[in-house]
Write an enzyme that holds these catalytic residues in place. Structure first.
Site, short mmCIF file in Angstrom:
data_model
loop_
_atom_site.label_atom_id
_atom_site.label_comp_id
_atom_site.label_asym_id
_atom_site.label_seq_id
_atom_site.Cartn_x
_atom_site.Cartn_y
_atom_site.Cartn_z
N LEU A 289 -7.84 10.67 7.41
CA LEU A 289 -6.54 11.13 6.92
C LEU A 289 -5.58 11.22 8.10
O LEU A 289 -4.42 10.81 8.03
CB LEU A 289 -6.68 12.50 6.25
CG LEU A 289 -7.56 12.53 5.01
CD1 LEU A 289 -7.64 13.94 4.45
CD2 LEU A 289 -7.05 11.58 3.95
N ARG B 246 -24.03 12.34 9.85
CA ARG B 246 -24.09 11.59 8.60
C ARG B 246 -25.09 10.45 8.61
O ARG B 246 -25.92 10.33 7.72
CB ARG B 246 -22.70 10.99 8.30
CG ARG B 246 -21.68 12.01 7.92
CD ARG B 246 -20.34 11.34 7.66
NE ARG B 246 -19.38 12.34 7.17
CZ ARG B 246 -18.13 12.05 6.84
NH1 ARG B 246 -17.69 10.82 6.93
NH2 ARG B 246 -17.32 13.00 6.40
N GLY C 21 0.83 -1.19 0.00
CA GLY C 21 0.00 0.00 0.00
C GLY C 21 0.86 1.24 0.00
O GLY C 21 1.88 1.32 0.69
N GLY D 161 -0.79 4.43 0.06
CA GLY D 161 -1.67 5.54 0.42
C GLY D 161 -1.07 6.33 1.56
O GLY D 161 0.13 6.22 1.83
C1 LIG Z 1 -14.29 10.16 -1.76
C2 LIG Z 1 -13.67 10.08 -0.43
C3 LIG Z 1 -13.49 11.23 0.35
C4 LIG Z 1 -12.90 11.18 1.60
N1 LIG Z 1 -12.73 12.33 2.32
C5 LIG Z 1 -12.10 12.28 3.50
C6 LIG Z 1 -11.85 13.48 4.24
O1 LIG Z 1 -12.22 14.58 3.81
N2 LIG Z 1 -11.20 13.39 5.43
C7 LIG Z 1 -10.76 12.20 5.92
O2 LIG Z 1 -10.14 12.20 6.97
N3 LIG Z 1 -11.00 11.03 5.24
C8 LIG Z 1 -11.65 11.06 4.06
N4 LIG Z 1 -11.86 9.88 3.37
C9 LIG Z 1 -11.33 8.63 3.92
C10 LIG Z 1 -9.84 8.54 3.65
O3 LIG Z 1 -9.54 9.12 2.42
C11 LIG Z 1 -9.34 7.11 3.60
O4 LIG Z 1 -9.87 6.39 4.64
C12 LIG Z 1 -7.83 7.05 3.70
O5 LIG Z 1 -7.25 7.87 2.74
C13 LIG Z 1 -7.34 5.63 3.52
O6 LIG Z 1 -5.92 5.67 3.37
P1 LIG Z 1 -5.13 4.31 3.34
O7 LIG Z 1 -3.69 4.65 3.20
O8 LIG Z 1 -5.51 3.49 4.49
O9 LIG Z 1 -5.66 3.52 2.05
P2 LIG Z 1 -5.59 3.98 0.53
O10 LIG Z 1 -5.25 5.39 0.37
O11 LIG Z 1 -6.86 3.48 -0.09
O12 LIG Z 1 -4.40 3.16 -0.07
C14 LIG Z 1 -4.50 1.79 -0.32
C15 LIG Z 1 -3.21 1.37 -0.95
O13 LIG Z 1 -3.12 -0.03 -0.96
C16 LIG Z 1 -2.84 -0.49 -2.26
N5 LIG Z 1 -3.49 -1.78 -2.39
C17 LIG Z 1 -4.78 -2.09 -2.12
N6 LIG Z 1 -4.98 -3.40 -2.33
C18 LIG Z 1 -3.81 -3.92 -2.74
C19 LIG Z 1 -3.38 -5.23 -3.12
N7 LIG Z 1 -4.20 -6.26 -3.08
N8 LIG Z 1 -2.11 -5.37 -3.51
C20 LIG Z 1 -1.25 -4.33 -3.55
N9 LIG Z 1 -1.60 -3.10 -3.19
C21 LIG Z 1 -2.86 -2.90 -2.79
C22 LIG Z 1 -3.37 0.54 -3.19
O14 LIG Z 1 -2.65 0.49 -4.40
C23 LIG Z 1 -3.09 1.82 -2.41
O15 LIG Z 1 -1.75 2.21 -2.66
C24 LIG Z 1 -12.47 9.93 2.11
C25 LIG Z 1 -12.64 8.77 1.37
C26 LIG Z 1 -13.24 8.82 0.11
C27 LIG Z 1 -13.44 7.57 -0.67
#
Ligand SMILES: Cc1cc2nc3c(=O)[nH]c(=O)nc-3n(C[C@H](O)[C@H](O)[C@H](O)COP(=O)(O)OP(=O)(O)OC[C@H]3O[C@@H](n4cnc5c(N)ncnc54)[C@H](O)[C@@H]3O)c2cc1C
Ligand code: HEM
Ligand code: HEM
Ligand code: SF4
Ligand code: F3S
Ligand code: FES
Lengths: 261, 224, 642
Positions: C446, C331, C40, C42
């Site tokens: 975030l 919400r 990941g 993100g």
């Molecule tokens: C439209 C939208 C708006 C939002 N707005 C807000 C906001 O205003 N404020 C807030 O706090 N939160 C908000 N959220 C929630 C927040 O954005 C997410 O919960 C957070 O960014 C998740 O980050 P993460 O790093 O956990 O996952 P992600 O950013 O989803 O990253 C997942 C990573 O894992 C990788 N990955 C996934 N599966 C696999 C696999 N099988 N093999 C290899 N790689 C894989 C992907 O390539 C990616 O790099 C929002 C969410 C959405 C959908």
């Protein structure tokens, strides 16, 4: 707003990097004007699959115009006819019944085709790796409000920082130049006081890598700005040139011309 | 993988090359302005014009300096263009089946043609007026009487046509070039960009029209 | 099996500090010798990979997009919370902690939440130092806004693209480490399985999505930051590629899956326009600050042009039911009421599947009150986005909105160190279950992603590496080989089915089942019926799936199929979890359990615990493990918005 339309698609099909591709003709029937362009391709693909054919490969992920993954050239325009709109945000109401649509991948030697409409944009990542960052160790950052930043500077920086790295600028540029993409990052970081210390090296390293990747030069045609989904201004290209002149004049430490790695 | 550590030189990057192209272009542009103004004196009659030519001859240092600067600028300009276009051809080996321009102007797209044409023109033009000074038509090229060379030369319709065409090319080249070079050199400010563009284009067009006026005036007997 | 949260005790303010001090450190010279896998890129994964690389570990980072810069964190719009109290409006670490525990409806671990609030402050410092162009005031200092009904302004934002700017900050930090050679990036590479050696996580099996090559990568520790599973519903605000494969395959290897039924609905999304719909687009909640929500009083008006519906025939139901909060109710409440209205047949917009699923969000009054210009300034970009998608101008015709799945609070169970019950498997970001309890506050995901990535994981992973021995694992190790074989068998199995239905058609049907029965509101009967239908559908999937092409090439249909296969199993567990939890809390609403005003009714007696499900093997139902929650600082109370 005619709600349902039939279209003829000419789509570039290419099995892999090595294979030579060709255009295939497809008919897209009963397409709703409320569909997004990619949903239209979904519909075509579901049918292809049902008919035992290979679906059209295209890149996409967020489908809301922010991840920069999608992007094809539609009737000669990167991201299609609607200004400041990514391919995934383009909707079929922009077309009308009976239209013929030519769909091609980004064309640039720095963006080799992987399959059909999917290209390899890793060159962009390597340009950022060359210096498109501010070196700060996690945990060593000073208090956020210690350095005020003039609102106009940070707003301008944000204008540049909005770049989604889609590559449409390269696809549209007659010289396949990456100037708009590179200048957006150079501009963003040069405008923030935090970016100041590395300013001189950053622009030289990024420009050197941009060249190593085989992008063309900028002739100030302005196509890139016109197709950029985030409306990044060509003024950032001028700023990048200014930065480079300054850097070449002012900077002591060497930066070697890079070769593609 | 990096090559030997050496500082990036102007000619090591496309941006640097483009800046060299702009600077050399600017110099040639500057020359054409002065050149055109000088030539305007033809409207003041043979004495004045020949006197101007003679005074130029009395200061070889200046003339040679100008020749070297402009000459080398043309060389740099052409060299940069060749190396940049060589790149941009390689940058898109496979073209588009359908390509629609959204912003490119006719002039900007034509740069790569108007440029080389200008090169040919310059060669021809110098051969005509300067060395060796070939009579274009049935008159004797006079090393001293530049005015009559001028009039005799342009009295020949095809010569006049070449000049008019060539300077129209110059106009096109500068229509994009004049603003483009400022953009390339980073001389830009959102607030003045529009003004900047208009000024640059105005000067470029003045040079062009001035130049075109010469053969035209001769053809229509305004200058005899 | 007993679940140890290993959360420190004692005064909550110093728990993280004391815990950190107690940790073992890896000698800088030895860090290079440790290999770390981060799946990941993100906010959580990108930040963790960059920081671990910077510390000198050998990091391998994976993502399925063509570049780490495209992780779905990029889509976050609203902002990120931090207890900086720059606005001097009485905010503090403790208040952020308090609000988050309460917001999570008392189903989160206090220690974790406090740490989150504590670290929020350093996150902002870090991001600003990276050059993130947060919104600023004219004085040049950082600007804040109040978000999601919070009484204090603690939300930092960068226009409508906060997630993008934060992710690019992490991406650039990652790029710096890739250049430095400490991180090796594997884009377009999907994790398909977890490798355990003697019960300890030691690697992953991946598929190169371009060449189709199946590979094993071994390391000393594995960090998952693969995001949420909202796409189980097919239609959600998640990116098309978001999947549960990494977490689910780890679950099948023994990692507990916690609170799968805790899913969050976002009330202001653009409604479905037809059965071809591929995803839903969220519009910032801020719209509810000035827009008024209504539906026609009479069904017969639903098809009409809203202009032709007189005030007297409009039902501003939120203002009617919740006089004090009106359109700004939380919400989940706003979402459920919208559903009620449409269920009563008073929805508006196109009929999809015979029902109109949409309510009006009307800016008519706002425009009258504030003038078009002000409304333009506040919501211009959102209006444009809406018009681009629907072709309607909100200045003229009221917006149509409908709730959509947006975030998943559930995820792999982790302890205070963010390590799952599988030794050596750490989980960060939306992929884990920690911090948000049964409901996430706006702008807190975030914050969690970055605190996990920049601060928590680098510390706890380091401690783990320092405290254990790591015998070399070669690619020829039997357990590695076995994992490879399983993955290959699974792929060829999918390709061999050779049926008639496409992966998407199955996914749509599964999604609809989940949305109807395990979505905004859930009933005993509905969940039970879903639990009958899902296995049947899965059975058809295994019989009647069609995939074109081969495994040894770029094959998007194959990718989809693999993901759908895992969503089937997860979807079933979501329903089982929802059925088990006979209470309503946060995002989980059981119709049987509501107050007379129709509000969520918790049952703290029976359900103050984390439900962590343990894989029992193919075809066997998971076993429920419970982690009890106790609240020393924030005393559970029933919320009311009347
Ligand atoms: C439209 C939208 C708006 C939002 N707005 C807000 C906001 O205003 N404020 C807030 O706090 N939160 C908000 N959220 C929630 C927040 O954005 C997410 O919960 C957070 O960014 C998740 O980050 P993460 O790093 O956990 O996952 P992600 O950013 O989803 O990253 C997942 C990573 O894992 C990788 N990955 C996934 N599966 C696999 C696999 N099988 N093999 C290899 N790689 C894989 C992907 O390539 C990616 O790099 C929002 C969410 C959405 C959908
Ligand atoms: C009368 C002589 C000439 C003048 C005044 C002139 C001037 C200029 C100027 C000002 C520019 C703009 C530079 C920029 O875009 O930054 C330019 C560009 C250019 N010139 Fe010339 N030039 C002349 C002759 C030539 C010749 C002889 C050639 C080629 C043989 C040439 C080829 C070009 C090309 C191709 C460009 C565009 C480069 C690009 O942006 O892609 N020019 N010229
Ligand atoms: C119709 C337009 C023009 C006319 C009438 C004209 C006229 C002349 C004349 C009369 C001379 C000879 C001067 C002398 O020998 O004393 C000359 C020289 C020259 N002209 Fe032009 N010119 C024109 C346009 C141009 C243009 C567009 C260029 C392009 C850059 C150009 C470049 C030169 C050069 C380089 C020389 C040689 C100068 C020298 O001897 O040092 N001219 N021109
Ligand atoms: S500059 Fe614009 S077109 Fe180019 S990559 Fe960035 S967003 Fe895309
Ligand atoms: S289109 Fe190309 S030429 Fe320059 S201004 Fe844009 S990069
Ligand atoms: S799919 Fe993300 S920008 Fe188009």
């Amino acid at each position: 707003m005619s709600d349902s339309m039939n279209l003829v698609l000419h789509v570039w099909r290419q099995r892999n990097r090595e294979a030579k591709g060709a255009f295939e003709r497809y008919e897209a029937k009963d397409i709703s004007s409320h569909m997004s362009f990619l949903e239209m391709l979904d519909v075509v693909n579901e049918k292809l699959l049902a008919d035992g054919k290979e679906p059209i490969a295209f890149d996409h992920d967020c489908r809301e115009g922010i991840c920069g993954m999608c992007g094809v050239v539609i009737n000669g325009v990167a991201h299609g006819p609607q200004a400041a709109t990514t391919t995934c945000q383009l909707h079929m109401r922009q077309f009308k019944n009976g239209d013929e649509i030519w769909i091609e991948p980004w064309r640039a030697s720095a963006f080799p085709v992987i399959r059909d409409l999917v290209v390899d944009r890793s060159a962009f990542d390597r340009v950022i790796q060359a210096g498109g960052y501010i070196s700060v160790r996690t945990g060593s950052a000073p208090e956020a409000n210690a350095t005020p930043v003039s609102k106009s500077d940070s707003d301008l920086a944000m204008d540049a920082a909005q770049c989604i790295g889609c590559g449409a600028c390269v696809a549209a540029c007659p010289n396949a130049s990456a100037s708009l993409f590179v200048s957006a990052k150079v501009g963003h970081l040069a405008l923030m006081p935090q970016g100041e210390p590395e300013r001189m090296d950053r622009v030289r390293k990024m420009v050197a890598q941009m060249d190593a990747e085989g992008f063309g030069h900028c002739s100030n045609h302005g196509e890139c700005e016109a197709v950029c989904p985030k409306g990044i201004s060509v003024n950032f290209i001028a700023r990048m040139n200014r930065e480079l002149v300054l850097a070449m004049a002012a900077s002591r430490d060497p930066v070697a011309p890079r070769t593609k790695d | 993988m990096q090559t030997a550590q050496k500082t990036l030189g102007v000619f090591d990057t496309t941006v640097g090359k483009k800046i060299a192209l702009a600077v050399s272009g600017a110099i040639i542009f500057g020359f054409t302005i002065v050149h055109m103004l000088g030539n305007l004196q033809v409207y003041l009659g043979p004495e004045v014009f020949n006197h101007y030519a003679d005074t130029l001859k009395t200061m070889p240092a200046l003339v040679w300096a100008e020749r070297i600067v402009v000459g080398s600028s043309v060389i740099v300009h052409v060299a940069m263009m060749i190396s940049l276009y060589d790149r941009s051809l390689k940058a898109r080996p496979v073209g588009y089946q359908v390509k629609r321009s959204v912003a490119t102007t006719y002039a900007s797209a034509a740069m790569k043609y108007t440029g080389p044409l200008l090169l040919l023109y310059i060669v021809y033009h110098i051969a005509h007026f300067t060395f060796p000074g070939i009579s274009m038509g049935d008159y004797e090229h006079s090393p001293t009487d530049v005015y009559s060379n001028f009039v005799n030369g342009f009295s020949v319709p095809w010569v006049a046509v070449i000049y008019i065409f060539a300077n129209a090319m110059l106009g096109m080249h500068l229509y994009h070039g004049a603003t483009s070079m400022l953009q390339t050199l980073g001389l830009n400010h959102p607030q003045y960009n529009a003004l900047r563009g208009r000024l640059a284009t105005a000067v470029a067009m003045a040079v062009t029209l001035g130049n075109i006026s010469f053969p035209v005036s001769v053809l229509f007997g305004i200058i005899q | 099996m007993e679940l140890k949260s290993s959360a420190p005790s004692g005064p909550i303010e110093t728990r993280w500090t004391r815990h950190r001090f107690a940790m073992k450190l890896v000698n800088p010279a030895n860090r290079r010798k440790h290999k770390v896998i981060v799946v990941g890129s993100g906010l959580a994964g990108g930040a963790a990979a960059a920081t671990l690389g910077e510390q000198g570990y050998q990091v391998l980072c994976f993502c399925y997009q063509d570049s780490p810069r495209r992780a779905h964190s990029i889509a976050a719009q609203g902002g990120i919370n931090a207890a900086k109290n720059y606005q001097n409006d009485g905010d503090s670490v403790y208040r952020l902690f308090y609000d988050t525990v309460k917001g999570g409806d008392f189903r989160a671990r206090e220690s974790n939440v406090y740490r989150l609030a504590e670290l929020s402050v350093s996150i902002i410092d870090q991001c600003v130092a990276q050059g993130v162009p947060f919104a600023r005031e004219y004085g040049g200092l950082l600007d804040n806004r109040s978000f999601g009904g919070a009484q204090v302004s603690r939300t930092f934002y960068a226009r409508g693209q906060t997630g993008q700017q934060l992710l690019l900050g992490a991406y650039q930090a990652l790029a710096r480490q890739i250049e430095a050679g400490t991180v090796k990036m594997f884009p377009r590479t999907e994790m398909l399985d977890l490798i355990l050696v003697d019960g300890v996580a030691r690697g992953i099996v991946t598929r190169d999505m371009v060449s189709g090559k199946i590979e094993a990568h071994t390391a000393d520790v594995v960090v998952l930051a693969t995001g949420g599973y909202g796409n189980a519903f097919f239609l959600s605000t998640n990116a098309k590629g978001c999947n549960t494969t990494a977490t689910w395959r780890s679950h099948r290897r023994g990692a507990l899956f916690a609170n799968p039924c805790y899913t969050q609905i976002h009330p202001t999304c653009i409604p479905v326009s037809g059965d071809y719909q591929s995803k839903l687009t969220l519009m910032s909640e801020s719209l509810r600050n000035d827009g008024r929500v209504w539906v026609p009083k009479n069904q017969k008006d639903c098809g009409k042009n809203p202009k032709d519906i007189p005030e007297s025939d409009r039902d501003y139901y939120l203002e009617r039911i919740y006089p004090s909060f009106g359109n700004l109710v939380p919400r989940d409440i706003a979402s459920r009421r919208a559903k009620d209205m449409c269920d009563q047949g008073r929805g508006v917009g196109p009929e999809v599947g015979g029902v109109r699923r949409g309510v009006y969000l009307d800016f008519g009054d706002a425009i009258k009150r504030l003038g078009k210009k002000v409304v333009e300034e506040r919501y211009g970009n959102l209006f444009e986005m809406y018009e681009r998608i629907t072709g309607e101008d909100p200045n003229v015709t009221p917006m149509r909105i409908y709730p959509a799945i947006h975030y998943t609070m559930g995820g792999l169970w982790v302890d205070y160190n963010l390590m799952s019950n599988v030794t050596g498997l750490f989980v960060g970001g939306e992929a884990n279950f920690s911090d948000h309890g049964a409901n996430r506050l706006g702008a807190s995901a975030l914050m969690q992603g970055l605190s996990d990535g920049y601060f928590v994981l680098p510390a706890t992973v380091g401690n783990y590496l320092a405290s254990n021995k790591f015998p070399a694992v070669s690619d020829s190790h039997p357990e590695v080989k076995a994992a490879l074989k399983e993955v290959e068998a699974r792929i060829s199995g999918l390709l061999a089915i050779g049926g008639k239905r496409t992966p998407d058609s199955f996914h749509r049907e599964l999604g609809q089942l989940l949305w109807d029965n395990c979505g905004m509101s859930r009933t005993d009967a509905g969940l039970k019926s879903a639990l009958e239908k899902i296995p049947a559908l899965r059975e058809e999937f295994n019989r009647n799936l069609r995939i074109s092409g081969s495994g040894e090439e770029f094959n998007q249909t194959l990718e989809k199929a693999g993901r759908v296969q895992d969503f089937f199993e997860l979807g079933e567990l979501m329903c089982r979890d929802a059925l088990m939890r006979e209470e309503s809390c946060g995002g989980h609403f059981r119709e049987e359990h509501q107050t007379e005003e129709g509000e969520a009714k918790r049952d703290d007696e029976r359900f103050t615990f984390v439900a962590a499900w343990q894989w029992q093997g193919e075809g066997k139902p998971q076993a429920l493990q419970k982690e009890g929650l106790d609240f020393e600082y924030v005393k559970p109370a029933q919320r009311s918005y009347k």
